[in-house]
Each structure stands twice: as C-alpha cells, then as structure tokens.
Design an enzyme around this catalytic site. Structure first.
Site, PDB file in Angstrom:
ATOM      1  N   ILE A  40       0.983  -1.171   0.075  1.00 40.33           N
ATOM      2  CA  ILE A  40      -0.026  -0.173   0.039  1.00 40.33           C
ATOM      3  C   ILE A  40       0.748   0.991   0.122  1.00 40.33           C
ATOM      4  O   ILE A  40       0.645   2.098  -0.775  1.00 40.33           O
ATOM      5  CB  ILE A  40      -0.839   0.170   1.324  1.00 40.33           C
ATOM      6  CG1 ILE A  40      -2.015  -1.088   1.016  1.00 40.33           C
ATOM      7  CG2 ILE A  40      -1.749   1.429   1.200  1.00 40.33           C
ATOM      8  CD1 ILE A  40      -2.837  -1.428   2.164  1.00 40.33           C
ATOM      9  N   ASP A  43      11.074   2.446   6.729  1.00 42.45           N
ATOM     10  CA  ASP A  43      10.676   1.065   6.710  1.00 42.45           C
ATOM     11  C   ASP A  43      11.901   0.122   7.104  1.00 42.45           C
ATOM     12  O   ASP A  43      12.983   0.349   6.471  1.00 42.45           O
ATOM     13  CB  ASP A  43      10.126   0.670   5.290  1.00 42.45           C
ATOM     14  CG  ASP A  43       9.275  -0.647   5.695  1.00 42.45           C
ATOM     15  OD1 ASP A  43       9.911  -1.585   5.964  1.00 42.45           O
ATOM     16  OD2 ASP A  43       8.331  -0.873   4.942  1.00 42.45           O
ATOM     17  N   CYS A  94       2.140   1.105   7.662  1.00 41.14           N
ATOM     18  CA  CYS A  94       2.951  -0.081   8.272  1.00 41.14           C
ATOM     19  C   CYS A  94       1.655  -0.874   9.286  1.00 41.14           C
ATOM     20  O   CYS A  94       0.838  -0.176   9.555  1.00 41.14           O
ATOM     21  CB  CYS A  94       4.047   0.369   9.189  1.00 41.14           C
ATOM     22  SG  CYS A  94       3.518   1.422  10.807  1.00 41.14           S
ATOM     23  N   PRO A  95       1.923  -2.044   9.484  1.00 44.68           N
ATOM     24  CA  PRO A  95       1.122  -2.844  10.384  1.00 44.68           C
ATOM     25  C   PRO A  95       1.181  -2.289  11.854  1.00 44.68           C
ATOM     26  O   PRO A  95       2.232  -1.858  12.048  1.00 44.68           O
ATOM     27  CB  PRO A  95       1.573  -4.378  10.405  1.00 44.68           C
ATOM     28  CG  PRO A  95       2.762  -4.100   9.744  1.00 44.68           C
ATOM     29  CD  PRO A  95       3.271  -2.921   9.079  1.00 44.68           C
ATOM     30  N   ASN A 149       5.258  -0.735  17.745  1.00 46.37           N
ATOM     31  CA  ASN A 149       5.035   0.589  17.176  1.00 46.37           C
ATOM     32  C   ASN A 149       3.513   1.244  17.766  1.00 46.37           C
ATOM     33  O   ASN A 149       3.009   2.056  17.084  1.00 46.37           O
ATOM     34  CB  ASN A 149       5.101   0.505  15.687  1.00 46.37           C
ATOM     35  CG  ASN A 149       3.903  -0.253  15.075  1.00 46.37           C
ATOM     36  OD1 ASN A 149       3.071  -0.380  15.781  1.00 46.37           O
ATOM     37  ND2 ASN A 149       4.333  -0.424  13.762  1.00 46.37           N
ATOM     38  N   THR A 184      -4.512   5.436   7.040  1.00 46.25           N
ATOM     39  CA  THR A 184      -5.377   4.379   6.853  1.00 46.25           C
ATOM     40  C   THR A 184      -4.874   3.005   6.916  1.00 46.25           C
ATOM     41  O   THR A 184      -5.265   2.071   6.449  1.00 46.25           O
ATOM     42  CB  THR A 184      -5.427   4.595   5.081  1.00 46.25           C
ATOM     43  OG1 THR A 184      -4.265   4.406   4.419  1.00 46.25           O
ATOM     44  CG2 THR A 184      -6.108   5.735   4.744  1.00 46.25           C
ATOM     45  N   SER A 185      -4.038   2.911   8.133  1.00 47.42           N
ATOM     46  CA  SER A 185      -3.193   1.646   8.522  1.00 47.42           C
ATOM     47  C   SER A 185      -4.146   1.031   9.634  1.00 47.42           C
ATOM     48  O   SER A 185      -5.002   0.102   9.473  1.00 47.42           O
ATOM     49  CB  SER A 185      -2.055   2.006   8.546  1.00 47.42           C
ATOM     50  OG  SER A 185      -1.213   0.744   8.729  1.00 47.42           O
ATOM     51  N   ARG A 186      -3.722   1.336  10.980  1.00 49.07           N
ATOM     52  CA  ARG A 186      -4.519   0.975  11.993  1.00 49.07           C
ATOM     53  C   ARG A 186      -4.488   1.956  13.096  1.00 49.07           C
ATOM     54  O   ARG A 186      -3.383   2.727  13.230  1.00 49.07           O
ATOM     55  CB  ARG A 186      -3.554  -0.486  12.742  1.00 49.07           C
ATOM     56  CG  ARG A 186      -3.965  -1.839  11.790  1.00 49.07           C
ATOM     57  CD  ARG A 186      -5.226  -2.038  12.112  1.00 49.07           C
ATOM     58  NE  ARG A 186      -5.582  -3.274  11.283  1.00 49.07           N
ATOM     59  CZ  ARG A 186      -6.090  -3.466  10.111  1.00 49.07           C
ATOM     60  NH1 ARG A 186      -6.186  -2.423   9.507  1.00 49.07           N
ATOM     61  NH2 ARG A 186      -6.295  -4.566   9.674  1.00 49.07           N
ATOM     62  N   GLU A 192     -12.119   2.263  17.424  1.00 53.05           N
ATOM     63  CA  GLU A 192     -13.082   2.147  16.551  1.00 53.05           C
ATOM     64  C   GLU A 192     -13.986   0.938  16.846  1.00 53.05           C
ATOM     65  O   GLU A 192     -15.087   0.843  16.225  1.00 53.05           O
ATOM     66  CB  GLU A 192     -12.599   1.987  15.246  1.00 53.05           C
ATOM     67  CG  GLU A 192     -11.565   0.723  14.764  1.00 53.05           C
ATOM     68  CD  GLU A 192     -11.227   0.781  13.443  1.00 53.05           C
ATOM     69  OE1 GLU A 192     -10.387   1.567  13.117  1.00 53.05           O
ATOM     70  OE2 GLU A 192     -11.425  -0.139  12.702  1.00 53.05           O
ATOM     71  N   HIS A 199     -13.281   3.361   8.379  1.00 52.36           N
ATOM     72  CA  HIS A 199     -12.585   2.081   7.936  1.00 52.36           C
ATOM     73  C   HIS A 199     -12.987   1.410   6.376  1.00 52.36           C
ATOM     74  O   HIS A 199     -13.353   0.582   6.342  1.00 52.36           O
ATOM     75  CB  HIS A 199     -12.547   0.873   8.914  1.00 52.36           C
ATOM     76  CG  HIS A 199     -11.319  -0.043   8.864  1.00 52.36           C
ATOM     77  ND1 HIS A 199     -10.692  -0.160  10.074  1.00 52.36           N
ATOM     78  CD2 HIS A 199     -10.688  -0.348   8.003  1.00 52.36           C
ATOM     79  CE1 HIS A 199      -9.576  -0.878   9.856  1.00 52.36           C
ATOM     80  NE2 HIS A 199      -9.698  -1.229   8.295  1.00 52.36           N
TER      81      HIS A 199
HETATM   82  P1  NAD Z   1       2.787  -5.001   3.777  1.00 57.53           P
HETATM   83  O1  NAD Z   1       2.939  -6.155   4.558  1.00 57.53           O
HETATM   84  O2  NAD Z   1       2.725  -5.080   2.150  1.00 57.53           O
HETATM   85  O3  NAD Z   1       3.582  -3.531   4.032  1.00 57.53           O
HETATM   86  C1  NAD Z   1       3.696  -3.364   5.469  1.00 57.53           C
HETATM   87  C2  NAD Z   1       5.218  -2.630   5.424  1.00 57.53           C
HETATM   88  O4  NAD Z   1       5.232  -1.944   6.590  1.00 57.53           O
HETATM   89  C3  NAD Z   1       6.362  -3.673   5.124  1.00 57.53           C
HETATM   90  O5  NAD Z   1       7.467  -3.136   4.226  1.00 57.53           O
HETATM   91  C4  NAD Z   1       7.104  -3.606   6.646  1.00 57.53           C
HETATM   92  O6  NAD Z   1       8.520  -3.849   6.712  1.00 57.53           O
HETATM   93  C5  NAD Z   1       6.705  -2.238   7.179  1.00 57.53           C
HETATM   94  N1  NAD Z   1       6.571  -2.037   8.659  1.00 57.53           N
HETATM   95  C6  NAD Z   1       6.644  -3.052   9.608  1.00 57.53           C
HETATM   96  N2  NAD Z   1       6.691  -2.403  10.817  1.00 57.53           N
HETATM   97  C7  NAD Z   1       7.145  -1.183  10.738  1.00 57.53           C
HETATM   98  C8  NAD Z   1       7.373  -0.108  11.309  1.00 57.53           C
HETATM   99  N3  NAD Z   1       7.525  -0.200  12.694  1.00 57.53           N
HETATM  100  N4  NAD Z   1       7.901   1.197  10.814  1.00 57.53           N
HETATM  101  C9  NAD Z   1       7.448   1.358   9.414  1.00 57.53           C
HETATM  102  N5  NAD Z   1       7.393   0.141   8.574  1.00 57.53           N
HETATM  103  C10 NAD Z   1       6.956  -1.092   9.091  1.00 57.53           C
HETATM  104  O7  NAD Z   1       1.261  -4.532   4.029  1.00 57.53           O
HETATM  105  P2  NAD Z   1       0.412  -3.738   3.058  1.00 57.53           P
HETATM  106  O8  NAD Z   1      -0.594  -4.442   2.138  1.00 57.53           O
HETATM  107  O9  NAD Z   1       0.955  -2.496   2.315  1.00 57.53           O
HETATM  108  O10 NAD Z   1      -0.549  -2.968   4.284  1.00 57.53           O
HETATM  109  C11 NAD Z   1      -0.196  -2.140   5.199  1.00 57.53           C
HETATM  110  C12 NAD Z   1      -1.103  -1.725   6.353  1.00 57.53           C
HETATM  111  O11 NAD Z   1      -2.489  -1.384   5.971  1.00 57.53           O
HETATM  112  C13 NAD Z   1      -1.731  -3.375   6.899  1.00 57.53           C
HETATM  113  O12 NAD Z   1      -0.973  -3.685   7.983  1.00 57.53           O
HETATM  114  C14 NAD Z   1      -3.194  -2.857   7.478  1.00 57.53           C
HETATM  115  O13 NAD Z   1      -2.906  -2.473   8.931  1.00 57.53           O
HETATM  116  C15 NAD Z   1      -3.354  -1.636   6.722  1.00 57.53           C
HETATM  117  N6  NAD Z   1      -4.755  -1.748   5.939  1.00 57.53           N
HETATM  118  C16 NAD Z   1      -5.826  -0.890   6.025  1.00 57.53           C
HETATM  119  C17 NAD Z   1      -6.788  -1.043   5.207  1.00 57.53           C
HETATM  120  C18 NAD Z   1      -8.005   0.070   5.401  1.00 57.53           C
HETATM  121  O14 NAD Z   1      -9.147  -0.446   4.733  1.00 57.53           O
HETATM  122  N7  NAD Z   1      -7.873   0.910   6.102  1.00 57.53           N
HETATM  123  C19 NAD Z   1      -6.904  -2.019   4.320  1.00 57.53           C
HETATM  124  C20 NAD Z   1      -5.950  -2.967   4.134  1.00 57.53           C
HETATM  125  C21 NAD Z   1      -4.755  -2.755   4.907  1.00 57.53           C
END
Ligand code: NAD
Length: 330
Positions: free
Chosen positions: A155, A174, A205-206, A211, A232-234, A263, A295
């Site tokens: 993402i 990252d 990031c997750p 974190n 838009t992550s968590r 949430e 979300h």
């Molecule tokens: P992904 O696994 O492809 O990428 C996550 C990246 O974060 C990886 O490159 C990892 O190395 C990096 N990372 C891990 N810990 C980190 C930190 N402390 N600091 C910086 N980077 C770090 O995942 P993705 O598919 O890109 O999804 C990312 C996040 O988006 C998911 O974990 C999820 O929480 C969130 N998400 C939200 C929605 C939504 O509807 N809002 C939908 C899908 C995913």
C-alpha cells in the site's frame, strides 16, 4: 466445509456468495462480531471467517478450539486481533488476505489528503447552503512538497506512485527498504528526519506491540507546524489524545483517519441515533481539519471480489491439506 462468517455486512455476503458459487462451501452469515460471548455460535462449524474488529484473543481462540473449529480465515491483511501463539498451540490454522487491492487503500488515502488540503468537505457543506465564500478554504500545492511514507509495503508503494505523480519529494521509513520505492525515487531516512522534513505524513505499516502510538506527543513535537497526517493503516498507531493536543497547538494542520484506536463497536455500525460515549472521538470529529472515514479504504468492488476469492481459496487449500501461502504463523 461449514464456515461461520462473523461481522457480515450486505456487501460481504453479496461478494462471498457470488464467489462461493464455484466453491460450494456452506456459509452462515452472522451480523455480529466474534467475541468471547459470540464464539459459541461457531459450534458445528469448521472455520470462522473474521474481519478487522473481531476478537480472536486467547480466550476466544480457546473457546473456538474447544468447539472443534479448525480454521480462522481473516478476510483482511492485518492479523493484530488474533492470538497466533494460542492458535498454534491448539492446532488452529490462521489464514489472511495479504493483498487484495493495495490501490484501493492508496487511492482512498489520496482522497483524504486532497479533501483535507483543498477543504472539499467544507466546500460541500457551504455550497449546499448557497455560501460561496472562499474564506478558510486555502490549501497548498502538493507539487514540490515532501511526503513522508511510513511503511513501504504494497500500500505504501501504491500511495507513493500517486504522490510521485503530484511531483512530491518522497521520504520513506521502513526497516525493510523496498526496491519498488527506491525505483520511484524514495529516499529512506530515519523517523526523526521524516518527522522533521515532511509536509504530509502517511502511515502504511502494520500495528505491532512495538509501534503502538508511533505518532505520540514526542513525535508530533518534531514535526513541521501545520503538518498533514493521514492514517489508513491501524488506529493504534496514533495516540489520539496527543493528536488532540497537537491540533489545539496547530502543530497538526490536518488529520485524516480511516482508522481509529477505539473504533471497535463504533465503525461499521450506524450510530446516528445514539449518543457517542467516546469523548476523544467526539473532540476529534468536532475539528474542521479532522476528517474521519469509517475504515472504508478497502471498500471497492475489485477489493471485495479479491477478498472473497482469496478467503475461499485459502480455506480450500487448508481443507485439502495443501500448502497455503497465506497462512499466518506465530
Ligand atoms: P505490507 O505487509 O505489504 O507492508 C507493510 C510494510 O510495513 C512492510 O514493508 C514492513 O516492513 C513495514 N513495517 C513493519 N513495521 C514497521 C514499522 N514499525 N515502521 C515502518 N514500517 C514498518 O502491508 P500492506 O498491504 O501495505 O498494508 C499495510 C497496512 O495497511 C496493513 O498492515 C493494515 O494495517 C492496513 N490496511 C488498512 C486497510 C483499510 O481499509 N484501512 C486495508 C488494508 C490494509
């Protein structure tokens, strides 16, 4: 296979049923969350299918195992709501949908950015009331500004691709740098540099125990005055109370949140007839420069189709005893 699908909305059911025509699983749709109280509804099912706010913590996983449930199928990428150690100890296999449409989330991220930047949410309200004043609607050019992207996985990179199109300088943080991000011209820096130099900071990031509250009072204090922050992550990545203080000090210029740390029980539900008890949410949502979406970043037809296909495909592989690349282990 019999699958209990928790937290079902109409759109989930529609896409799962459509895809299930070629799998033939027995799907039961529950419109409530998986919790300690509702775990018993999984009695007689081989699998539970859950989403982001379902609770698969230790006690719930233990209950599921006692009921004979063998599989937990997440229809999302994140798995912070599942106790993987307990699942492994009790022989439950956990699968997820690692990527269904990174572009869906990336495009929503940009939607939040542009809405906040150009005050489109405020303009919408005004023009409906025949108020065409432009006072207070001044934005900034994205071109030549600096974007800080935290997490450059699927993402993060999809978001960077669009930001590069705006002509922005790309900073990234990252622990595992991505070739795709580097190819877009991203410069990997430490968090402090990213905080100090970015005009727009976006989280991809997750959420992990390490974190939690990555963006807290100390982080905000290092940022530029008027910084835009998008999550838009968590939700747990941002300390919401500290964000309120930073908004009051005008340190944060705008805040877009598709996710929120409290949430659960709020998002995905119609609460329009209730009195919201969460004072932090109320305070945030009262700010004209804070924009919430509930979300929904994933919510495109393409993503819902991909989620259904991967989820049922995962379960079929587990059922057949095949290797499932989307299995999550402790
Ligand atoms: P992904 O696994 O492809 O990428 C996550 C990246 O974060 C990886 O490159 C990892 O190395 C990096 N990372 C891990 N810990 C980190 C930190 N402390 N600091 C910086 N980077 C770090 O995942 P993705 O598919 O890109 O999804 C990312 C996040 O988006 C998911 O974990 C999820 O929480 C969130 N998400 C939200 C929605 C939504 O509807 N809002 C939908 C899908 C995913």
């Amino acid at each position: 296979m019999k699958v209990a699908v928790y937290s079902t909305k109409h759109y989930d059911q529609k896409y799962l049923e459509h895809v299930n025509a070629s799998y033939g699983f027995e799907l039961a749709f529950f419109d409530f969350l998986l919790t300690e109280t509702t775990a018993k509804n999984a009695a007689g099912y081989d699998a539970v299918c859950i989403f982001v706010n379902d609770d698969a913590s230790k006690a719930v996983v233990e209950e599921l195992a006692a009921l004979g449930v063998k599989y937990i199928a997440l229809r999302c990428a994140g798995f912070n709501n599942v106790d993987l150690d307990t699942a492994a100890a009790l022989g439950l296999q956990v699968v997820r949908v690692p990527a269904y449409s990174p572009e869906a989330v990336a495009e929503h991220t940009i939607g939040l950015m542009m809405t906040l930047n150009r005050r489109i949410h405020r303009a919408y309200q005004r023009t409906r009331d025949a108020n065409f004043s432009l006072d207070g609607l001044t934005g900034f050019n994205m071109h030549n500004k600096t974007a800080g992207v935290i997490g450059t996985g699927k993402i993060g990179v999809a978001t960077m691709r669009i930001l590069k199109g705006f002509g922005m300088r790309l900073l990234a943080y990252d622990p595992y740098p991505s070739d795709a991000a580097l190819a877009l011209g991203a410069e990997y820096v430490d968090l402090k540099t990213l905080f100090t130099e970015s005009d727009v900071i976006t989280l991809h990031c997750p959420l992990t125990p390490e974190n939690h509250h990555l963006l807290d009072a100390q982080a905000f204090s290092q940022m530029k005055d008027g910084v835009m922050i998008i999550n838009t992550s968590r939700g747990g990545l941002i300390d919401s109370q500290a964000a309120i203080d930073a908004l009051k000090q005008q340190k944060i210029g705008s805040l877009g949140m598709d996710v929120y740390e409290n949430e659960r029980g709020l998002f995905f539900e119609d609460k329009s007839n209730d009195v919201i008890q969460d004072d932090v949410f109320r305070r945030l949502s009262a700010c004209h420069n804070v924009l919430f979406t509930g979300h929904q970043a994933f919510l495109t037809a393409e993503a819902l189709t991909a989620i259904s296909e991967t989820t049922l495909g995962n379960l079929q592989q587990l059922d057949r005893g095949e290797h499932c690349p989307n299995q999550v282990t402790a």
